[in-house]
Design a protein around this motif. Sequence first.
Motif, short mmCIF file in Angstrom:
data_model
loop_
_atom_site.label_atom_id
_atom_site.label_comp_id
_atom_site.label_asym_id
_atom_site.label_seq_id
_atom_site.Cartn_x
_atom_site.Cartn_y
_atom_site.Cartn_z
N VAL A 268 2.44 -23.40 0.49
CA VAL A 268 2.48 -21.99 0.86
C VAL A 268 1.05 -21.59 1.22
CG1 VAL A 268 3.03 -19.65 0.13
CG2 VAL A 268 4.40 -21.57 -0.71
N ASP A 269 0.90 -20.93 2.35
CA ASP A 269 -0.43 -20.48 2.76
C ASP A 269 -0.92 -19.41 1.79
OD1 ASP A 269 -0.41 -22.17 4.94
OD2 ASP A 269 0.48 -20.67 6.27
N LEU A 270 -2.02 -19.72 1.10
CA LEU A 270 -2.56 -18.80 0.09
C LEU A 270 -3.82 -18.13 0.62
CD1 LEU A 270 -2.18 -21.06 -3.09
CD2 LEU A 270 -0.69 -19.18 -2.37
N PRO A 271 -4.00 -16.85 0.33
CA PRO A 271 -5.23 -16.17 0.75
C PRO A 271 -6.42 -16.64 -0.08
CG PRO A 271 -3.91 -14.72 -0.61
CD PRO A 271 -3.08 -15.95 -0.40
N ALA A 272 -7.61 -16.43 0.47
CA ALA A 272 -8.83 -16.81 -0.25
C ALA A 272 -9.15 -15.85 -1.38
CB ALA A 272 -10.00 -16.90 0.72
N GLY A 273 -8.69 -14.62 -1.26
CA GLY A 273 -8.95 -13.61 -2.29
C GLY A 273 -7.94 -12.50 -2.21
N TRP A 274 -8.10 -11.51 -3.07
CA TRP A 274 -7.18 -10.38 -3.12
C TRP A 274 -7.69 -9.25 -2.24
CZ3 TRP A 274 -3.07 -12.27 -5.23
CH2 TRP A 274 -3.17 -13.21 -6.26
N THR A 275 -6.74 -8.55 -1.61
CA THR A 275 -7.10 -7.50 -0.68
C THR A 275 -7.81 -6.35 -1.36
OG1 THR A 275 -5.18 -8.06 0.68
CG2 THR A 275 -6.20 -5.91 1.05
N ALA A 276 -7.30 -5.91 -2.53
CA ALA A 276 -7.81 -4.72 -3.19
C ALA A 276 -8.73 -5.03 -4.37
CB ALA A 276 -6.64 -3.85 -3.67
N ALA A 277 -9.12 -6.29 -4.53
CA ALA A 277 -9.92 -6.63 -5.71
C ALA A 277 -11.39 -6.31 -5.51
CB ALA A 277 -9.76 -8.11 -6.04
N SER B 172 6.21 -13.30 -3.45
CA SER B 172 6.43 -12.10 -4.26
C SER B 172 5.34 -11.93 -5.31
CB SER B 172 7.81 -12.17 -4.95
OG SER B 172 8.02 -11.07 -5.79
N ALA B 173 4.92 -13.04 -5.91
CA ALA B 173 3.85 -12.98 -6.91
C ALA B 173 2.54 -12.50 -6.28
CB ALA B 173 3.66 -14.35 -7.55
N LEU B 174 2.21 -13.02 -5.11
CA LEU B 174 0.99 -12.58 -4.42
C LEU B 174 1.05 -11.09 -4.10
CD1 LEU B 174 0.57 -15.59 -1.95
CD2 LEU B 174 -0.83 -15.13 -3.97
N ALA B 175 2.22 -10.65 -3.64
CA ALA B 175 2.36 -9.22 -3.32
C ALA B 175 2.25 -8.34 -4.55
CB ALA B 175 3.71 -8.99 -2.62
N GLU B 176 2.81 -8.80 -5.68
CA GLU B 176 2.76 -8.00 -6.91
C GLU B 176 1.32 -7.81 -7.39
OE1 GLU B 176 5.27 -9.82 -9.78
OE2 GLU B 176 7.13 -9.40 -8.68
N VAL B 177 0.52 -8.88 -7.32
CA VAL B 177 -0.87 -8.77 -7.75
C VAL B 177 -1.63 -7.80 -6.85
CG1 VAL B 177 -3.03 -10.01 -8.07
CG2 VAL B 177 -0.89 -11.06 -8.78
N ASP B 178 -1.49 -7.95 -5.54
CA ASP B 178 -2.20 -7.06 -4.62
C ASP B 178 -1.73 -5.61 -4.78
OD1 ASP B 178 -4.35 -7.86 -3.16
OD2 ASP B 178 -3.20 -8.77 -1.55
N THR B 179 -0.43 -5.42 -5.00
CA THR B 179 0.09 -4.06 -5.20
C THR B 179 -0.49 -3.43 -6.45
OG1 THR B 179 2.16 -4.60 -4.05
CG2 THR B 179 2.17 -2.68 -5.51
N ALA B 180 -0.53 -4.19 -7.53
CA ALA B 180 -1.09 -3.66 -8.78
C ALA B 180 -2.57 -3.34 -8.63
CB ALA B 180 -0.88 -4.66 -9.92
N LEU B 181 -3.32 -4.20 -7.94
CA LEU B 181 -4.74 -3.93 -7.71
C LEU B 181 -4.93 -2.67 -6.86
CD1 LEU B 181 -6.03 -7.56 -7.04
CD2 LEU B 181 -6.57 -6.13 -9.02
N GLY B 182 -4.07 -2.52 -5.84
CA GLY B 182 -4.15 -1.33 -5.01
C GLY B 182 -3.82 -0.06 -5.78
N ARG C 49 -2.18 5.00 -14.75
CA ARG C 49 -3.32 4.07 -14.68
C ARG C 49 -3.20 2.98 -15.73
NH1 ARG C 49 -6.35 0.66 -14.64
NH2 ARG C 49 -8.57 0.61 -14.09
N LEU C 50 -2.80 3.34 -16.94
CA LEU C 50 -2.62 2.34 -17.99
C LEU C 50 -1.46 1.41 -17.66
CD1 LEU C 50 -3.21 4.62 -21.11
CD2 LEU C 50 -4.63 2.68 -20.43
N GLN C 51 -0.37 1.97 -17.16
CA GLN C 51 0.79 1.14 -16.82
C GLN C 51 0.50 0.25 -15.62
OE1 GLN C 51 4.02 4.00 -16.49
NE2 GLN C 51 4.65 3.59 -18.59
N ALA C 52 -0.37 0.70 -14.71
CA ALA C 52 -0.78 -0.17 -13.60
C ALA C 52 -1.54 -1.38 -14.13
CB ALA C 52 -1.62 0.61 -12.60
#
Length: 483
Positions: A44-53, A383-393, A454-457
């Motif tokens: 699976v093509d993985l990004p080098a980093g997170w968009t919102a990190a 889905s896992a990649l999207a969940e991490v980026d969504t939570a960071l955003g 914010r805490l739940q995010a």
Amino acid sequence: MTRHVFTPRRLGKPAASFLLSALACAVLAGCASRAPTAAAPPKVDLPAGWTAAGTSSPQEWPDKDWWQRFGSPELTRLVDEGQAGNLELAGALARVKQAEAGARIAGVALLPAVNFYGGANRAVPIRSGSTSTSADGTLQVSYEVDFWGKNRASAASAQASLEANRFDRQTVALTVTSGIVSTYLQVLSLHDRLAVAREHVANAEHVLTLVEAQKSAGAASSLDLARQRSAVARQRADLPDLAQQEREAQAALAILLGKTPQTFSVGPLGLDTIVLPQVAPGLPSELLVRRPDIRRAEASLAAADADVAVARANLFPSISLTGALGAQSSALMSLLNAPNVLANVGASLVAPIFDGGRLKRERERAIARKQELIDAYRATVLSALAEVDTALGQIRSLDDQQRLKMAELEQARQAYDLSEIRYKSGAEDLMTVLDTQRALSDVQNDMGMLKLKRLQATVSLYKALGGGWDGDPGHPDALPAKT
């Protein structure tokens, strides 16, 4: 299928040689078969980093006991109780035990099977003749030569299914833990909202006292008095609804802990007792071994790959050697005398000729199942990649909202204080006081909700990152906390 029969009793030379030769052939054929090699999971093509990190965040992974970073001893205790008493987690553990038994059952086909058959009968004449007794006994040892690797593939499939169930248990544990933390934070937030609502009622009643005093002095109208009484009634009407939401949240938390809601309650604490942990995600590539649901999808794919090997082996002939060593006698006491001992060895080959295409269709079904799980694995990773980026955003957005809302809260509080002072001096009318009071109430409620979000995010980010669980292949059943 290859079968051998042996016994510790002394046999004649021809029978013993035949049995030993048959056993050697079975062992060599079994050693010649190889366990199927599981295919590597699809790329699976993985990004080098997170968009919102952000570029300055350190590359580290959440702690194993990540819920302790919220700084609440009560929360830590509740998580421990939940991991010990949650019914979904108990069901997941039962599924692991079922899979363990299935793996052991599948491995039995790789070992010899020993059976003993014995019997005796006694013939009693009705009119004439003499009574006769006969007995027989047979010791049979069978061993299946796994020439095409079918049994080894079946065992590999069962073992992969066991690992999938273990990872599934990890996923359930992570879901339960994050649910407990999130629901506990919701309960504390409702404690705060109730406290703020009661404070608003007290403020409204204070203003009502001022209006009543001014009405008695002729400085306020009956309309002003009615408006303030309406405001007090509206503020009081919010209290029962908030109290019901608090009860529902505590009931949901009790269910997560495996307790009855009627006997469970949370201490009268607020979100001010909670520490906001700072989370920095690791590299996206590490997510493949950190998330138990991804590891579960990978194990399920390995099981499907082994099932394809089983379906393929079923298309080939099966070879079996059978042998028996036994004795029969007309007298029970002389059953084991040497002249009565018999031995035989046989061989057979069974090959599928016509089955209406059943075996071929089963292989096609196994291949299609494997393709389905390949797509499911890719979907799980995406889905896992999207969940991490969504939570960071969400975290970044909520931090910005909190900063702006804090400035609004300061101005709303100052406006309310000034309007009350000016109303006492007669420089403002009651409507101004009511407007500033309502604005302050709305901003305080918004601040409380933003703090909870914010805490739940942060909880969502911990969950999206796998909860800090270390997916060590050598210990796939290790839970992130005591269970």
